[in-house]
Design an enzyme around this catalytic site. Structure first.
Site, short mmCIF file in Angstrom:
data_model
loop_
_atom_site.label_atom_id
_atom_site.label_comp_id
_atom_site.label_asym_id
_atom_site.label_seq_id
_atom_site.Cartn_x
_atom_site.Cartn_y
_atom_site.Cartn_z
N TYR A 1 0.84 -1.21 0.00
CA TYR A 1 0.00 0.00 0.00
C TYR A 1 0.87 1.25 0.00
O TYR A 1 2.08 1.19 0.25
CB TYR A 1 -0.94 0.00 1.21
CG TYR A 1 -0.28 0.46 2.50
CD1 TYR A 1 -0.48 1.76 2.98
CD2 TYR A 1 0.54 -0.40 3.24
CE1 TYR A 1 0.12 2.18 4.15
CE2 TYR A 1 1.13 0.02 4.41
CZ TYR A 1 0.93 1.31 4.86
OH TYR A 1 1.54 1.73 6.02
N LYS B 1 6.57 -1.83 1.47
CA LYS B 1 5.53 -1.20 2.30
C LYS B 1 4.32 -2.14 2.28
O LYS B 1 3.40 -2.00 1.48
CB LYS B 1 5.18 0.19 1.78
CG LYS B 1 4.45 1.08 2.78
CD LYS B 1 4.40 2.50 2.28
CE LYS B 1 3.55 3.40 3.17
NZ LYS B 1 4.10 3.60 4.50
N GLU C 1 13.18 3.60 13.23
CA GLU C 1 12.10 4.54 12.91
C GLU C 1 10.98 4.37 13.92
O GLU C 1 11.00 3.43 14.73
CB GLU C 1 11.59 4.29 11.49
CG GLU C 1 11.04 2.87 11.29
CD GLU C 1 10.72 2.55 9.85
OE1 GLU C 1 10.64 3.47 9.03
OE2 GLU C 1 10.54 1.35 9.55
#
Length: 283
Positions: free
Chosen positions: A27, A149, A182
């Site tokens: 996505y 992703k 992250e």
């Protein structure tokens, strides 16, 4: 959805869709400033790279997908001068018999959503946010590439649960070597000893589109930027810190594990980069 626009009530996916059964899909999240989709082509290129990495063929050209995004904004009355749009493109392996073989699914499922963008509360950019160091570790890149992703987000969800339990804005994940990576949906930057630092992609993190823009802006502002392997101790010594992603842009971090970052307020580099970002994003 799959070549036609439908209402949300009619946007129904089979229980045999492998995106639902196995998280087998990719996505992208995009946003608009008025009618202009920010970094649209870069997002769609990354969607294509993610799909190719898992052997998934998107049955719509990137040019057609770009047109669909703009039509979705028009149909949902977003992407106007008064209302920015939140956009998401999801491509799953599609419907097929139960089993892991991708060949069981003859046709991918493609969904494009367009909603009003709900940005973070404006005061957060003045006060900054608090994050915690998650006990959940980032997935090993050799097991699952962070450059994909993927719709399987359990690793990030577990870390987000930790943040919610701690009353924090978000969690920061470490990798298998205890290096910074992250947050659950954003990239990390921090300033230390006059250098703007951000974890290198090799640490196991997504190559964020806004991350790329910020690195470029910092160079244009003659800021020294370094991508590397950093520890929590180095982060605790930071003079300032911020997060980046498509929807929240540049978000100051003023507390990590309840320890103030610098003087506990958004720092000058963060403010300067945010000012410059506001200029280049336009309206």
């Amino acid at each position: 959805m799959n070549n036609k626009f439908v209402t949300d009530e009619d946007a129904v996916i089979s229980v045999f869709d492998h995106g639902f059964l196995y998280g087998d899909g990719v996505y992208e999240t995009l946003r608009s400033y008025g009618p202009r989709i920010f970094m649209r082509d870069e997002h769609l290129s990354r969607l294509l790279r993610s799909a190719e990495a898992i052997g998934l063929t998107i049955p719509i050209s990137m040019t057609s997908l770009a047109d669909i995004l703009h039509e979705a904004m028009i149909r949902n009355e977003v992407g106007t001068e008064q209302r920015d749009a939140y956009l998401r493109v999801t491509v799953s392996r599609g419907t097929g018999d139960i089993g892991l073989d991708p060949a069981l699914c003859p046709s991918p499922t493609v969904v494009v959503m367009a909603n009003p963008l709900v940005p973070p509360a404006s005061h957060l950019y003045e006060t900054g946010v608090n994050v915690i160091i998650a006990s959940t570790k980032r997935n090993l890149p050799s097991a699952l590439s962070p450059q994909i992703k993927a719709t399987n987000f359990l690793n990030n969800i577990q870390a987000k649960r930790e943040a919610i339990a701690a009353g924090a804005f978000d969690s920061l994940l470490l990798n298998w070597e205890q290096h910074l990576t992250e947050c659950t949906i954003s990239n990390l930057f921090f300033a230390l000893d006059g250098t703007l630092r951000t974890p290198a992609l090799e640490c196991g993190l997504l190559d964020g589109i806004t991350r790329m823009v910020v690195i470029r802006l910092a160079g244009e502002l003659n800021m020294h930027v370094e991508e590397g392997r950093y520890t929590v101790d180095q982060l605790f010594q930071a003079d300032e810190c911020f997060l980046t992603n498509t929807t929240m842009e540049i978000m100051p971090v003023t507390s990590i594990d309840r320890r103030p970052v610098g003087d506990g307020t958004p720092g000058p580099l963060t403010r300067k980069l945010r000012e410059q970002f506001l200029v280049i994003r336009g309206r």
